[in-house]
Design a protein around this motif. Structure first.
Motif, short mmCIF file in Angstrom:
data_model
loop_
_atom_site.label_atom_id
_atom_site.label_comp_id
_atom_site.label_asym_id
_atom_site.label_seq_id
_atom_site.Cartn_x
_atom_site.Cartn_y
_atom_site.Cartn_z
N UNK A 11 41.18 31.46 50.11
CA UNK A 11 41.65 32.84 50.26
C UNK A 11 42.17 33.46 48.98
N UNK A 12 42.36 32.65 47.93
CA UNK A 12 42.84 33.18 46.66
C UNK A 12 41.63 33.48 45.79
N UNK A 13 41.37 34.75 45.55
CA UNK A 13 40.16 35.14 44.83
C UNK A 13 40.37 35.09 43.32
N UNK A 14 39.27 34.84 42.62
CA UNK A 14 39.33 34.86 41.16
C UNK A 14 39.69 36.25 40.65
N UNK A 15 39.27 37.28 41.36
CA UNK A 15 39.58 38.65 40.95
C UNK A 15 41.09 38.91 41.00
N UNK A 16 41.74 38.40 42.05
CA UNK A 16 43.18 38.57 42.16
C UNK A 16 43.90 37.84 41.03
N UNK A 17 43.51 36.59 40.80
CA UNK A 17 44.12 35.82 39.72
C UNK A 17 43.93 36.51 38.37
N UNK A 18 42.72 36.95 38.11
CA UNK A 18 42.41 37.59 36.84
C UNK A 18 43.19 38.90 36.71
N UNK A 19 43.26 39.65 37.80
CA UNK A 19 43.98 40.92 37.77
C UNK A 19 45.47 40.74 37.48
N UNK A 20 46.08 39.77 38.13
CA UNK A 20 47.51 39.51 37.91
C UNK A 20 47.77 39.10 36.46
N UNK A 21 46.90 38.24 35.94
CA UNK A 21 47.08 37.78 34.56
C UNK A 21 46.86 38.91 33.56
N UNK A 23 47.68 41.88 34.09
CA UNK A 23 48.89 42.69 34.16
C UNK A 23 50.05 42.01 33.43
N UNK A 24 49.83 40.82 32.91
CA UNK A 24 50.86 40.13 32.14
C UNK A 24 51.67 39.12 32.91
N UNK A 25 51.27 38.85 34.17
CA UNK A 25 52.01 37.88 34.97
C UNK A 25 51.51 36.47 34.71
N UNK A 26 52.45 35.52 34.61
CA UNK A 26 52.06 34.13 34.64
C UNK A 26 51.92 33.72 36.09
N UNK A 27 50.81 33.11 36.48
CA UNK A 27 50.53 32.83 37.88
C UNK A 27 50.49 31.32 38.13
N UNK A 28 51.26 30.89 39.14
CA UNK A 28 51.22 29.51 39.62
C UNK A 28 50.62 29.56 41.01
N UNK A 29 49.66 28.70 41.31
CA UNK A 29 48.99 28.70 42.60
C UNK A 29 49.53 27.58 43.50
N UNK A 30 49.65 27.88 44.79
CA UNK A 30 50.01 26.88 45.80
C UNK A 30 49.09 27.11 46.99
N UNK A 31 48.43 26.06 47.44
CA UNK A 31 47.43 26.20 48.50
C UNK A 31 47.96 25.80 49.87
N UNK A 97 49.32 44.40 54.85
CA UNK A 97 48.13 44.02 55.63
C UNK A 97 47.00 43.64 54.67
N UNK A 98 46.19 42.68 55.09
CA UNK A 98 44.97 42.35 54.35
C UNK A 98 43.78 43.00 55.07
N UNK A 99 42.78 43.42 54.32
CA UNK A 99 42.70 43.44 52.85
C UNK A 99 43.55 44.57 52.27
N UNK A 100 43.92 44.43 51.01
CA UNK A 100 44.75 45.42 50.35
C UNK A 100 44.13 45.73 48.99
N UNK A 101 44.48 46.87 48.44
CA UNK A 101 43.99 47.24 47.12
C UNK A 101 44.87 46.63 46.04
N UNK A 102 44.25 46.24 44.93
CA UNK A 102 45.02 45.59 43.87
C UNK A 102 46.06 46.54 43.28
N UNK A 103 45.71 47.81 43.11
CA UNK A 103 46.67 48.76 42.53
C UNK A 103 47.87 48.94 43.45
N UNK A 104 47.63 48.91 44.78
CA UNK A 104 48.76 49.00 45.71
C UNK A 104 49.63 47.77 45.58
N UNK A 105 49.03 46.59 45.44
CA UNK A 105 49.81 45.36 45.29
C UNK A 105 50.71 45.45 44.06
#
Length: 231
Positions: A11-21, A23-31, A97-105
């Motif tokens: 459920x964790x998309x590469x687009x979400x990870x790439x987008x957050x990074x 934006x300057x966020x360091x991202x840690x994943x937990x499944x 709610x999912x799905x959501x827009x990245x800009x809204x997130x």
């Protein structure tokens, strides 16, 4: 800022990870929920999918909130008011709610972080007679007695006490304290009951219902004259 992204591996998309990074966020994943409970105290924000393969997401949210003030934004596929309310009651600062827009997130992340860290200097210490509310230390003192409050109870009391005599609507409280959009919530709804429960608990802890008054059909107001009598 470091973000813990919690969700099923698929459920964790590469687009979400790439987008957050980007934006300057360091991202840690937990499944899994178990991984999230081990990793949350090393991050500044938790993005929590409520649908997890091992532990119920609401329980993960409650467990994190019991030991930490780390901001939490939760996500649900069920798209119902009840699920969003349950997420907020479990301790989430916002629920999407999912799905959501990245800009809204990103906008929601910014809003949550402003609420958590954006208390103005002029309102960090609020005093009404014997009642002292210190946003810097997150302490509530009534005379010499320290009153224990949950995070949402503290934020609700601080917000109302910072605006004495002003009637604040339920939808304004949901927007300012819980980060829920400005919608009208009928009396008796799950959202309305959430606010009523927090107000009731605060009245009990303060030892009087006079501090926070109900304005029927509208919302609540903090009664500054109670503090004046206590001076």
């Amino acid at each position: 800022m470091h973000v813990l992204l919690v969700g099923d591996e698929n459920g964790i998309s590469d687009c979400l990870l790439r987008g957050l990074r980007q934006q300057g966020y360091g991202v840690v994943e937990a499944y899994t929920g178990a991984q999230a409970l081990k990793a949350h105290d090393e991050t500044d924000l938790v993005l929590l999918d409520l649908q997890l393969p091992d532990i119920d997401g609401l329980e993960v949210c409650r467990s994190i909130r019991a030991v930490s003030d780390t901001p939490i934004i939760s996500f649900t596929e069920e798209r119902s008011e009840l699920v969003r309310v349950l997420g907020l009651q479990a301790g989430a600062d916002d629920c999407m709610d999912k799905p959501y827009g990245f800009r809204e997130l990103v906008a929601r992340i910014d809003a949550v972080m402003r609420r958590v860290g954006g208390v103005a200097e002029s309102t960090k210490l609020v005093e009404h007679g014997a009642l002292r509310i210190n946003a810097a230390t997150r302490e509530v003192l009534l005379g010499d007695r320290l009153i224990e409050t949950s995070r949402k109870e503290f934020e609700l009391l601080h917000y109302l006490a910072s605006n004495p005599g002003i009637v604040v609507s339920r939808r304004r409280l949901m927007a300012e304290i819980w980060g829920d959009p400005m919608r009208n919530y009928p009396a008796g709804s799950a959202v309305s009951r959430t606010i009523d429960t927090h107000v009731s608990t605060l009245r009990r802890k303060l030892g009087s219902s006079a501090w926070i008054r109900t304005v029927r059909g509208v919302g609540f107001t903090f009664a500054d004259e109670v503090g004046a009598r206590a001076r």
